[in-house]
Design an enzyme around this catalytic site. Sequence first.
Site, PDB file in Angstrom:
ATOM      1  N   SER A 171       0.830  -1.204   0.000  1.00  0.00           N
ATOM      2  CA  SER A 171       0.000   0.000   0.000  1.00  0.00           C
ATOM      3  C   SER A 171       0.869   1.261   0.000  1.00  0.00           C
ATOM      4  O   SER A 171       1.651   1.479  -0.923  1.00  0.00           O
ATOM      5  CB  SER A 171      -0.967  -0.048   1.191  1.00  0.00           C
ATOM      6  N   ASP A 231      -8.998  -5.778  -4.765  1.00  0.00           N
ATOM      7  CA  ASP A 231      -8.619  -4.545  -4.068  1.00  0.00           C
ATOM      8  C   ASP A 231      -9.565  -3.419  -4.471  1.00  0.00           C
ATOM      9  O   ASP A 231      -9.748  -3.137  -5.660  1.00  0.00           O
ATOM     10  CB  ASP A 231      -7.178  -4.194  -4.456  1.00  0.00           C
ATOM     11  N   HIS A 283      -8.061  -5.255  -0.271  1.00  0.00           N
ATOM     12  CA  HIS A 283      -6.780  -4.565  -0.181  1.00  0.00           C
ATOM     13  C   HIS A 283      -5.843  -5.227   0.837  1.00  0.00           C
ATOM     14  O   HIS A 283      -4.635  -5.348   0.599  1.00  0.00           O
ATOM     15  CB  HIS A 283      -7.044  -3.109   0.203  1.00  0.00           C
TER      16      HIS A 283
END
Length: 391
Positions: free
Chosen positions: A176, A338, A371
């Site tokens: 991320s 995601d 995610h």
Amino acid sequence: MIGRRGLLATAGVLAAAYAMPAAAQEVVEKRVFEAGAFQTRGGATIKNTRIGYQTMGRLNAAGDNAVLICHFFSGNSQAFGRLSANGPAGYWDAIIGPGKAIDTDHYFVVSADTLVNVNVPDANTVTTGPASINPDTGRPWGMSFPVIAMRDFVEVQKKLLDSLGVKRLALVAGPSNGGLQSIEWAAAYPDFVQRVMPVISAEIDAWMQGWLDIWEAPIRLDPNWREGDYYGQGREPPLRGLAEAWKIVTLHARDRPWARQFDRKLPEGQDPARRIGDRFAIEKWLDDAALARARTSDANSFLYMVRANQLFLNDYPDLSTAMQGAARRWLVVPAPTDRVFLLEGVREFVDVLQKAGKQVEVAEVGGTLGHLNGVVGMAPLTERIRGLLAQ
């Protein structure tokens, strides 16, 4: 103070979900790097810059077996090992350590807290940001703290690596926000970085900048925020706004299969069909989890972390220009479900890399958490990561 154990024990919130259940025998030491005066990309000077970090493995004589792990939006340096014998394992402990995908018998692994880290109440997080004391005033910086870009994260990390004797990175990686830092590293120091592994990340485009604005909006709407001036004695922090911000992030970072556990369920004593103020199960879970997370973080730092993400690759006119001179070897790891960095955006990013002549492989990470699969689901990619390091 909320310790690391308390931070990771906050069930269901973003940082908690990143904690992996894998057993870890390695106890690592959290250290502090005093970076001194630091000039930001915006031209401001921060006199007393410091960040926390941890390492595992040994640096070789050539200084070129180092791996840098960059953390996610709500994380800190504990990517691997334990900070105490009975403490929780680091979020990527399943792939970092002796004999693991990133084998610390062969590699010297470094992970550091970023500037403006959100986890200010956590005693195991060391950062300089809006909650830090401004040496010129003796009071917390608040919103007078200089704007921090993602490139500033990289430059402080570079100072840290230089102090450790690192001459070249065999790999820079992270999930991320950590993946974004990895991409920024590849553009800023292509001769220093041999390989790049951005996980659950791609480009911060205008669409994602807009989402980041939505993440932070509740903080600014909380009357207790006071334009960031809430550190004074007797003032309450904007806990309600920060909790609502974490609620948005928490749900955005997950996927529909995860939420099925709440289908047709109501908390005890609640009946939303009869009373408008009653809650559904998922609403109560999000409320409780987000409030717990808000109590372990700082609202102003959240705003500054958002801005750092919005300023991703800000030194370049566009992504293509940034990637032209970037490092050559890449393993890009998306999560197909995601909802933060959509798969179509990752594919566009990979296309930019390929057109720039980079050596690019893609390995998808699966699971039910959207995610968050990019942290909790990394163990099955062990051989792909080993293959990258063997190239």
